[in-house]
Design a protein around this motif. Structure first.
Motif, PDB file in Angstrom:
ATOM      1  N   GLY A   1     -60.111  11.579  -8.941  1.00  0.00           N
ATOM      2  CA  GLY A   1     -58.766  11.013  -8.927  1.00  0.00           C
ATOM      3  C   GLY A   1     -58.560   9.908  -7.916  1.00  0.00           C
ATOM      4  O   GLY A   1     -57.430   9.408  -7.740  1.00  0.00           O
ATOM      5  N   THR A   2     -59.634   9.482  -7.223  1.00  0.00           N
ATOM      6  CA  THR A   2     -59.524   8.436  -6.207  1.00  0.00           C
ATOM      7  C   THR A   2     -59.057   7.120  -6.829  1.00  0.00           C
ATOM      8  O   THR A   2     -59.567   6.686  -7.862  1.00  0.00           O
ATOM      9  CB  THR A   2     -60.885   8.231  -5.509  1.00  0.00           C
ATOM     10  N   ARG A   3     -58.090   6.485  -6.178  1.00  0.00           N
ATOM     11  CA  ARG A   3     -57.548   5.229  -6.690  1.00  0.00           C
ATOM     12  C   ARG A   3     -58.492   4.067  -6.370  1.00  0.00           C
ATOM     13  O   ARG A   3     -59.073   4.000  -5.280  1.00  0.00           O
ATOM     14  CB  ARG A   3     -56.175   4.965  -6.095  1.00  0.00           C
ATOM     15  N   VAL A   4     -58.639   3.148  -7.323  1.00  0.00           N
ATOM     16  CA  VAL A   4     -59.507   1.976  -7.169  1.00  0.00           C
ATOM     17  C   VAL A   4     -58.631   0.727  -7.225  1.00  0.00           C
ATOM     18  O   VAL A   4     -57.856   0.538  -8.174  1.00  0.00           O
ATOM     19  CB  VAL A   4     -60.573   1.931  -8.275  1.00  0.00           C
ATOM     20  N   LEU A   5     -58.741  -0.109  -6.192  1.00  0.00           N
ATOM     21  CA  LEU A   5     -57.977  -1.357  -6.121  1.00  0.00           C
ATOM     22  C   LEU A   5     -58.936  -2.535  -6.121  1.00  0.00           C
ATOM     23  O   LEU A   5     -60.043  -2.460  -5.575  1.00  0.00           O
ATOM     24  CB  LEU A   5     -57.103  -1.379  -4.860  1.00  0.00           C
ATOM     25  N   ASP A   6     -58.497  -3.643  -6.719  1.00  0.00           N
ATOM     26  CA  ASP A   6     -59.339  -4.831  -6.788  1.00  0.00           C
ATOM     27  C   ASP A   6     -58.728  -5.934  -5.929  1.00  0.00           C
ATOM     28  O   ASP A   6     -57.533  -5.914  -5.612  1.00  0.00           O
ATOM     29  CB  ASP A   6     -59.454  -5.302  -8.242  1.00  0.00           C
ATOM     30  N   ALA A   7     -59.594  -6.921  -5.556  1.00  0.00           N
ATOM     31  CA  ALA A   7     -59.173  -8.143  -4.831  1.00  0.00           C
ATOM     32  C   ALA A   7     -58.429  -7.842  -3.523  1.00  0.00           C
ATOM     33  O   ALA A   7     -57.237  -8.073  -3.434  1.00  0.00           O
ATOM     34  CB  ALA A   7     -58.306  -9.009  -5.744  1.00  0.00           C
TER      35      ALA A   7
ATOM     36  N   ALA B   1     -54.854  13.936 -14.943  1.00  0.00           N
ATOM     37  CA  ALA B   1     -54.762  13.987 -16.408  1.00  0.00           C
ATOM     38  C   ALA B   1     -53.532  13.262 -16.949  1.00  0.00           C
ATOM     39  O   ALA B   1     -53.414  13.074 -18.159  1.00  0.00           O
ATOM     40  CB  ALA B   1     -54.748  15.441 -16.873  1.00  0.00           C
ATOM     41  N   ARG B   2     -52.643  12.836 -16.068  1.00  0.00           N
ATOM     42  CA  ARG B   2     -51.452  12.114 -16.501  1.00  0.00           C
ATOM     43  C   ARG B   2     -51.477  10.649 -16.084  1.00  0.00           C
ATOM     44  O   ARG B   2     -50.968   9.782 -16.805  1.00  0.00           O
ATOM     45  CB  ARG B   2     -50.203  12.790 -15.913  1.00  0.00           C
ATOM     46  N   ARG B   3     -52.114  10.336 -14.941  1.00  0.00           N
ATOM     47  CA  ARG B   3     -52.016   8.991 -14.385  1.00  0.00           C
ATOM     48  C   ARG B   3     -53.244   8.120 -14.599  1.00  0.00           C
ATOM     49  O   ARG B   3     -53.163   6.896 -14.485  1.00  0.00           O
ATOM     50  CB  ARG B   3     -51.695   9.087 -12.886  1.00  0.00           C
ATOM     51  N   ALA B   4     -54.414   8.719 -14.868  1.00  0.00           N
ATOM     52  CA  ALA B   4     -55.625   7.906 -15.085  1.00  0.00           C
ATOM     53  C   ALA B   4     -55.502   7.096 -16.367  1.00  0.00           C
ATOM     54  O   ALA B   4     -54.859   7.523 -17.332  1.00  0.00           O
ATOM     55  CB  ALA B   4     -56.855   8.805 -15.136  1.00  0.00           C
TER      56      ALA B   4
ATOM     57  N   THR C   1     -52.783   4.084 -13.646  1.00  0.00           N
ATOM     58  CA  THR C   1     -53.467   3.975 -12.359  1.00  0.00           C
ATOM     59  C   THR C   1     -54.973   3.945 -12.566  1.00  0.00           C
ATOM     60  O   THR C   1     -55.533   4.841 -13.229  1.00  0.00           O
ATOM     61  CB  THR C   1     -53.092   5.158 -11.439  1.00  0.00           C
ATOM     62  N   LEU C   2     -55.633   2.923 -12.016  1.00  0.00           N
ATOM     63  CA  LEU C   2     -57.090   2.830 -12.106  1.00  0.00           C
ATOM     64  C   LEU C   2     -57.715   3.805 -11.111  1.00  0.00           C
ATOM     65  O   LEU C   2     -57.472   3.729  -9.914  1.00  0.00           O
ATOM     66  CB  LEU C   2     -57.547   1.401 -11.809  1.00  0.00           C
TER      67      LEU C   2
END
Length: 513
Positions: free
Chosen positions: A317-323, A337-340, A347-348
């Motif tokens: 469930g770790t969030r991934v951010l770009d740039a 199971a709801r936010r991915a 949420t990425l």
């Protein structure tokens, strides 16, 4: 039959085991109220296993509930810390190096009184009953109902703590008492810290264990309830209510014990990738390697039995951010199971990266088809680098070692890891933590300083070994199965009288109910 349950921050895992065979397994979302998630997991497990509940010999639970309460500074009792050590120890009062917010949450009630012993068991000063009664009346006036009692060198001689406890009970008959010689090891401040943490968690432990019992009863399960301890062994639910601090770090330990059981390896590195964190530790002779130094729990130094585990903010469930590219430590946790993205969320997460890279086949891969290939490749590489660094820090020595990948997030890793001889993904790896709880044994430990001028080395070791075996049997181990797994003696050159520190640990199988 034995039922193993592990309550994590994201999922609640449960297994039913018949001897060494996993009969059934389930993974259910963890709920805000722990008991609801446990009831759901147990109900589904019973339906899948199709075994009579009367055949279940015991229910073994590992939970992060108490650790989360300390980290979040929630649902904690105020505590009065009573230290017996005057005229010594006054320079460093109780909770002197604690985080200010946690100290404030517990009320910052510290009291110094006379008492305690020297390293060889001789009295440092006598317990002053009148002084203790005055302290007890002040504690009562402040409305504090949980007391932690710590005496200098009480693991060597607990008389001062027992005497103080009897006096405090006269004045405060309804107070809950935590005695440090029952909780920590040699080392005054760290043992006192562990006792205070134990005292602040007692009320939460009682409500949590009551809720667990009610959940099992609703599911029709009447088997004895046990909780997993920090060192990978079990304690009864009754003892857990008195000593919740012993269960603080049981989650990673369960995974390591489960990994050892599922692979048959005795020496390896275990990487447990969950929904929120990745825990990495070393197996030594089939047991989690214990931390040799003090460890911090919620910012507090403690010296009770703790696994030497490294945790990083990486999970499914770790969030991934770009740039720029950033992975963790924030996680969507049990809302995965709801936010991915693969489940229709916005949420990425690391799970989305694993699916897009072809490492995992869960959710709807079409929902991550729009992700740039370059982003997916960089994120996957960074995830591998984070795990490689954690493995390198966990190694007991230089050289390649086998790595066992377990946990629901193990699919985040596909390629080889530097510094490893092989990567093993055992069957049932996704519920290794629940397996570890189900197969856990019972232990007893002795940690004391003895003077070899008064007793021979052989007699001192024999006495400590016999006491460790007796403690394991008293904790619920089958006496016929108890064996010594660790004997350590360290001469203390800085103390007189040929002082030596002796530590002995014994482990046995759970006695049949």
């Amino acid at each position: 039959m034995r039922m193993g349950i592990d309550v994590g921050g994201t999922n609640t895992d449960a297994v039913m085991m018949d001897g060494s065979e996993v009969v059934a397994k389930v993974k259910a979302p963890t709920t805000t109220e722990v008991s609801c998630g446990v009831l759901d997991a147990v109900t589904r497990l019973l339906a899948r296993a199709r075994v009579p509940v009367g055949q279940i010999r015991g229910v073994m639970v590992g939970t992060t509930h108490f650790t989360n309460a300390l980290v979040e500074r929630r649902r904690l009792q105020e505590v009065a810390a009573v230290r017996l050590g005057l005229p010594a120890t006054a320079a460093l009062p109780p909770m002197v190096d604690w985080p200010l917010d946690l100290r404030s949450e517990l009320g910052d009630h510290g009291f110094l009184v006379h008492g305690g012993h020297e390293f060889d068991g001789r009295r440092l000063s006598s317990v002053d009953a009148d002084e203790l009664r005055r302290v007890a009346r002040e504690i009562g006036r402040r409305g504090v109902r949980s007391v932690a009692i710590t005496s200098v060198f009480s693991p060597v001689n607990p008389e001062a703590e027992l005497e103080a406890a009897a006096i405090l009970r006269e004045v405060l008959p309804d107070a809950s008492l935590s005695l440090s010689h029952e909780i920590g090891r040699i080392g005054l401040l760290e043992r006192e810290n562990a006792s205070i943490l134990n005292a602040c968690l007692k009320e939460l432990a009682q409500t949590t264990i009551r809720a667990l019992r009610e959940s099992l009863a609703q599911a029709g399960v009447s088997a004895p309830l046990y909780l997993a301890q920090n060192d990978g062994t079990l304690m009864s639910a009754d003892r857990a209510e008195r000593s919740p601090v012993s269960a603080l770090c049981s989650g990673p330990t369960n995974s390591m014990r489960g990994a050892a059981f599922l692979t048959g390896l005795t020496d390896a590195i275990v990487v447990d990738i969950g929904g929120t964190t990745t825990d990495v530790g070393a197996l030594r002779r089939g047991l989690p390697r214990e931390a040799s130094m003090t460890r911090k729990v919620a910012g507090v130094r403690c010296n009770f039995r703790m696994p030497d585990v490294r945790s990083i903010g990486l999970g499914g469930g770790t969030r991934v951010l770009d740039a720029p590219l950033r992975i963790g430590p924030r996680s969507v946790g049990h809302e995965l199971a709801r936010r991915a993205l693969v489940f229709g969320g916005d949420t990425l997460t690391a799970t989305d990266i694993a699916v897009a890279a072809g490492f995992a086949a869960i959710g709807d891969r079409a929902r991550v088809a729009h992700l740039p290939g370059e982003l997916v490749a960089r994120a996957a590489e960074r995830i591998h680098e984070m795990v490689e660094a954690a493995v390198d820090r966990a190694k007991p020595a230089a050289g390649d070692m086998p790595v066992v990948l377990v946990g629901g997030g193990a699919s985040l890793i596909r390629g080889p890891l530097q510094g490893t001889s092989e990567i093993i993904r055992p069957r049932h790896a996704e519920v290794a933590n629940a397996v570890g709880a189900a197969i856990a044994q019972v232990s007893g430990e002795v940690d004391r300083i003895v003077s070899l001028e008064r007793v021979s080395r052989e007699d001192a070791l024999a006495e400590a070994q016999a006491e460790a075996i007796a403690r394991a049997s008293a904790a619920g181990a089958d006496p016929a199965s108890v064996q010594l797994v660790d004997v350590e003696e360290v001469p203390l050159a800085y103390l007189p009288s040929s002082a030596t520190r002796i530590r002995v640990k014994a482990i046995g199988d759970l006695r049949s109910a």
